[in-house]
Design a protein around this motif. Structure first.
Motif, PDB file in Angstrom:
ATOM      1  N   MET A 133       0.820  -1.108   0.116  1.00 33.12           N
ATOM      2  CA  MET A 133       0.104  -0.034  -0.043  1.00 33.12           C
ATOM      3  C   MET A 133       0.904   1.224   0.064  1.00 33.12           C
ATOM      4  N   LYS A 134       2.032   1.381   0.673  1.00 37.20           N
ATOM      5  CA  LYS A 134       2.734   2.308   0.741  1.00 37.20           C
ATOM      6  C   LYS A 134       3.646   2.490  -0.773  1.00 37.20           C
ATOM      7  N   LEU A 135       4.043   1.518  -1.309  1.00 37.25           N
ATOM      8  CA  LEU A 135       4.758   1.431  -2.636  1.00 37.25           C
ATOM      9  C   LEU A 135       3.753   1.875  -3.627  1.00 37.25           C
ATOM     10  N   LYS A 136       2.605   1.345  -3.531  1.00 38.04           N
ATOM     11  CA  LYS A 136       1.477   1.931  -4.430  1.00 38.04           C
ATOM     12  C   LYS A 136       1.173   3.499  -4.226  1.00 38.04           C
ATOM     13  N   ILE A 162       5.299 -11.129   4.705  1.00 37.81           N
ATOM     14  CA  ILE A 162       5.345 -11.815   5.699  1.00 37.81           C
ATOM     15  C   ILE A 162       6.828 -12.103   6.379  1.00 37.81           C
ATOM     16  N   GLU A 163       7.597 -12.509   5.074  1.00 37.06           N
ATOM     17  CA  GLU A 163       9.056 -12.997   5.439  1.00 37.06           C
ATOM     18  C   GLU A 163       9.598 -11.515   6.066  1.00 37.06           C
ATOM     19  N   ALA A 164       9.293 -10.403   5.278  1.00 35.31           N
ATOM     20  CA  ALA A 164      10.095  -9.318   5.330  1.00 35.31           C
ATOM     21  C   ALA A 164       9.754  -8.690   6.750  1.00 35.31           C
ATOM     22  N   MET A 165       8.326  -8.857   7.132  1.00 34.33           N
ATOM     23  CA  MET A 165       7.923  -8.402   8.568  1.00 34.33           C
ATOM     24  C   MET A 165       8.614  -9.378   9.619  1.00 34.33           C
ATOM     25  N   VAL A 166       8.521 -10.396   9.466  1.00 29.32           N
ATOM     26  CA  VAL A 166       8.995 -11.494  10.456  1.00 29.32           C
ATOM     27  C   VAL A 166      10.613 -10.896  10.847  1.00 29.32           C
ATOM     28  N   LYS A 167      11.584 -10.665   9.799  1.00 23.83           N
ATOM     29  CA  LYS A 167      12.553 -10.212   9.898  1.00 23.83           C
ATOM     30  C   LYS A 167      12.770  -9.163  10.880  1.00 23.83           C
ATOM     31  N   PHE A 197       1.324  -2.271   5.231  1.00 28.09           N
ATOM     32  CA  PHE A 197       1.093  -3.694   5.050  1.00 28.09           C
ATOM     33  C   PHE A 197      -0.449  -3.992   5.339  1.00 28.09           C
ATOM     34  N   SER A 198      -0.739  -4.918   5.075  1.00 29.54           N
ATOM     35  CA  SER A 198      -2.502  -5.361   5.303  1.00 29.54           C
ATOM     36  C   SER A 198      -2.563  -6.057   6.839  1.00 29.54           C
ATOM     37  N   ARG A 199      -3.716  -5.747   7.077  1.00 32.59           N
ATOM     38  CA  ARG A 199      -3.941  -6.414   8.666  1.00 32.59           C
ATOM     39  C   ARG A 199      -3.673  -7.866   8.595  1.00 32.59           C
ATOM     40  N   ASP A 200      -4.045  -8.613   7.763  1.00 34.71           N
ATOM     41  CA  ASP A 200      -4.082  -9.890   7.500  1.00 34.71           C
ATOM     42  C   ASP A 200      -2.453 -10.338   7.486  1.00 34.71           C
ATOM     43  N   LYS A 203      -0.792  -9.756  10.709  1.00 38.98           N
ATOM     44  CA  LYS A 203      -1.440 -10.822  11.851  1.00 38.98           C
ATOM     45  C   LYS A 203      -0.684 -11.972  11.656  1.00 38.98           C
ATOM     46  N   GLU A 204      -0.278 -12.555  10.701  1.00 41.22           N
ATOM     47  CA  GLU A 204       0.351 -13.795  10.308  1.00 41.22           C
ATOM     48  C   GLU A 204       1.789 -13.596  10.625  1.00 41.22           C
ATOM     49  N   ALA A 205       2.292 -12.390  10.202  1.00 37.75           N
ATOM     50  CA  ALA A 205       3.853 -12.221  10.657  1.00 37.75           C
ATOM     51  C   ALA A 205       3.863 -12.179  12.327  1.00 37.75           C
TER      52      ALA A 205
END
Length: 271
Positions: A133-136, A162-167, A197-200, A203-205
């Protein structure tokens, strides 16, 4: 009818030439042209030029200047079509020349909004933590069409996000003796939302990273927050209302009710 009386090379730019004309009233400077135009039109001393030819030369040279400005602007990084247009307008180039330059750059594949958007997304994935969303939003500000942006964002899959957020989450100070587990998760989630990032996906991250204080740390956190509330409210309310307000405040801070009750009981024991 004017006659070219002299052609000189510019001192600071050896690829440009000054043209001097004679109209029977002495020699005077008329215009400067690029070397390509000099050769294209066979400009030389003694050549006659009418007003129409002079206007044509000036027009072609102005377009050349706009083209070289655009090429220089592109030399630093890729640009969107709109970025080139805005830049040339700031340089006070005519709309006709801007349109012609952009058309030429598109034909030569030096401008391509789809490639620009795709490259922009890839670059940001590697260098900063920003969600789709930020990139858009940033690409829209650069004048890229939404349909082009959506295609570019297809490469930034949910699993990649998700991988980026987890890191990122793993690098944060994920345990805190001053916040509840829930408050810490909400704080980090809000930060990730602000990054686009989206909420979904968030949440997973968050689910994949251990953000929990252990029982002792959680107790230290509620004692820290509870004591702050006590100092603020003590002496202002009757005992029952005071405790209810403390409970409400701690509940809003994300502490579970059983831990809140334990804290309230600890107050009673101190009394």
């Amino acid at each position: 009818m004017a006659v070219i009386s002299k052609i000189t090379v510019q001192k600071k730019n050896k690829s440009r030439y000054n043209l001097f004309l004679s109209r029977g009233r002495g020699e005077e400077y008329a215009l400067s042209v690029d070397e390509d135009l000099l050769l294209k039109h066979g400009l030389k001393k003694g050549l006659e030029l009418d007003e129409e030819k002079l206007i044509q030369l000036i027009n072609e040279d102005e377009k050349k200047k706009a083209y070289f400005l655009a090429i220089n602007f592109l030399s630093y990084r890729m640009r969107s079509v709109d970025e080139i247009r805005v830049y040339l307008r700031k340089k006070e180039k005519e709309e006709q020349h801007i349109d012609e330059v952009i058309k030429e750059l598109l034909e030569k594949k030096l401008l391509d909004d789809q490639e620009f958007a795709s490259s922009y997304v890839r670059s940001k994935q590697l260098t900063v933590l920003k969600g789709p969303m930020k990139l858009k939003q940033e690409l829209i500000q650069k004048g890229v069409q939404e349909s082009v942006i959506e295609r570019a964002l297809e490469q930034f899959t949910k699993s990649d996000q998700i991988e980026a957020m987890v890191k990122w989450l793993e690098k944060q100070n994920t345990t805190s003796a001053k916040k509840s587990n829930q408050a810490l998760k909400e704080k980090l989630s809000i930060q990730l939302q602000s990054k686009g990032f989206s909420r979904d996906a968030i949440k997973e991250a968050v689910r994949q990273v251990d953000l929990e204080n252990d029982k002792e740390e959680e107790w230290e956190a509620i004692c820290f927050q509870g004591d702050k509330v006590k100092r603020k409210l003590e002496g202002k309310y009757p005992d029952w209302e005071f405790k209810q307000r403390v409970k409400q405040n701690l509940y809003r801070k994300g502490f579970p009710m059983d831990l809140i009750e334990r804290y309230i009981n600890s107050i009673d024991q101190l009394e």
